[in-house]
Design a protein around this motif. Sequence first.
Motif, short mmCIF file in Angstrom:
data_model
loop_
_atom_site.label_atom_id
_atom_site.label_comp_id
_atom_site.label_asym_id
_atom_site.label_seq_id
_atom_site.Cartn_x
_atom_site.Cartn_y
_atom_site.Cartn_z
N GLY A 15 3.79 1.05 -2.21
CA GLY A 15 4.12 2.45 -2.32
C GLY A 15 2.93 3.38 -2.22
N GLY A 16 1.74 2.83 -2.26
CA GLY A 16 0.54 3.62 -2.17
C GLY A 16 0.16 3.97 -0.75
N SER A 17 -0.99 4.61 -0.61
CA SER A 17 -1.44 5.10 0.69
C SER A 17 -2.90 4.75 0.94
CB SER A 17 -1.28 6.62 0.78
OG SER A 17 0.07 7.02 0.67
N LEU A 18 -3.24 4.60 2.20
CA LEU A 18 -4.61 4.45 2.66
C LEU A 18 -4.77 5.21 3.96
CD1 LEU A 18 -5.32 0.62 2.16
CD2 LEU A 18 -6.39 2.49 0.89
N ARG A 19 -5.99 5.60 4.25
CA ARG A 19 -6.30 6.25 5.52
C ARG A 19 -7.44 5.52 6.19
NH1 ARG A 19 -9.03 12.13 6.88
NH2 ARG A 19 -7.93 12.53 8.83
N PRO A 87 3.92 -4.83 0.87
CA PRO A 87 3.15 -6.08 0.94
C PRO A 87 3.08 -6.65 2.36
CG PRO A 87 4.53 -6.10 -1.00
CD PRO A 87 4.91 -4.87 -0.22
N GLU A 88 4.10 -6.43 3.15
CA GLU A 88 4.12 -6.91 4.53
C GLU A 88 3.06 -6.25 5.41
OE1 GLU A 88 8.18 -5.52 3.84
OE2 GLU A 88 6.78 -6.17 2.27
N THR A 110 -10.96 -4.14 9.26
CA THR A 110 -10.98 -3.75 7.86
C THR A 110 -9.75 -4.32 7.17
OG1 THR A 110 -11.19 -1.86 6.32
CG2 THR A 110 -9.81 -1.53 8.26
N GLN A 111 -9.96 -4.89 5.98
CA GLN A 111 -8.88 -5.55 5.25
C GLN A 111 -8.04 -4.55 4.49
OE1 GLN A 111 -8.03 -9.03 4.96
NE2 GLN A 111 -6.22 -8.12 3.99
N VAL A 112 -6.73 -4.63 4.68
CA VAL A 112 -5.77 -3.87 3.90
C VAL A 112 -4.92 -4.85 3.12
CG1 VAL A 112 -3.75 -2.36 3.98
CG2 VAL A 112 -5.71 -1.92 5.49
N THR A 113 -4.91 -4.72 1.80
CA THR A 113 -4.13 -5.59 0.95
C THR A 113 -3.20 -4.74 0.08
OG1 THR A 113 -5.91 -7.23 0.86
CG2 THR A 113 -4.19 -7.39 -0.81
N VAL A 114 -1.92 -5.05 0.13
CA VAL A 114 -0.92 -4.32 -0.63
C VAL A 114 -0.28 -5.28 -1.62
CG1 VAL A 114 1.12 -2.86 -0.54
CG2 VAL A 114 -0.48 -2.87 1.38
N SER A 115 -0.43 -5.00 -2.89
CA SER A 115 0.10 -5.87 -3.93
C SER A 115 1.52 -5.47 -4.31
CB SER A 115 -0.79 -5.83 -5.17
OG SER A 115 -0.84 -4.52 -5.71
N SER A 116 2.30 -6.46 -4.77
CA SER A 116 3.68 -6.22 -5.18
C SER A 116 3.74 -5.54 -6.53
CB SER A 116 4.46 -7.53 -5.24
OG SER A 116 4.47 -8.18 -3.99
#
Length: 116
Positions: A15-19, A87-88, A110-116
């Motif tokens: 649900g968060g964001s990154l740029r 997470p996907e 660049t690594q993007v990691t999204v946790s549940s």
Amino acid sequence: QVQLVESGGGLVQAGGSLRLSCAASRTIFSINTMGWYRQSPGKQRELVAAIASRGNTNYADSVKGRFTISRDNANDTVYLQMNSLKPEDTAVYYCYLDLSRLPRTWGQGTQVTVSS
């Protein structure tokens, strides 16, 4: 040689964001396309989003409505605003640049990691 420098990856909750940002090392005057692919273990590399010099954009179906790609033509920089992350979406994101009649140029990833 043109080089691409990526930044903006990290660890976020679902649900968060990154740029993400991707900047070319020198001015590009030719017609070109920039964007991001992503790759995660066990999956084929996927085109996430792309934007042409005139602003035409394309998105993977999986990110439509959540991600927005934009570019600053004056600085040859492209941005990927990623909202409502899932997470996907976890993957290494690679920026790329396509110039007419030249090999594709890749960023370092660049690594993007999204946790549940």
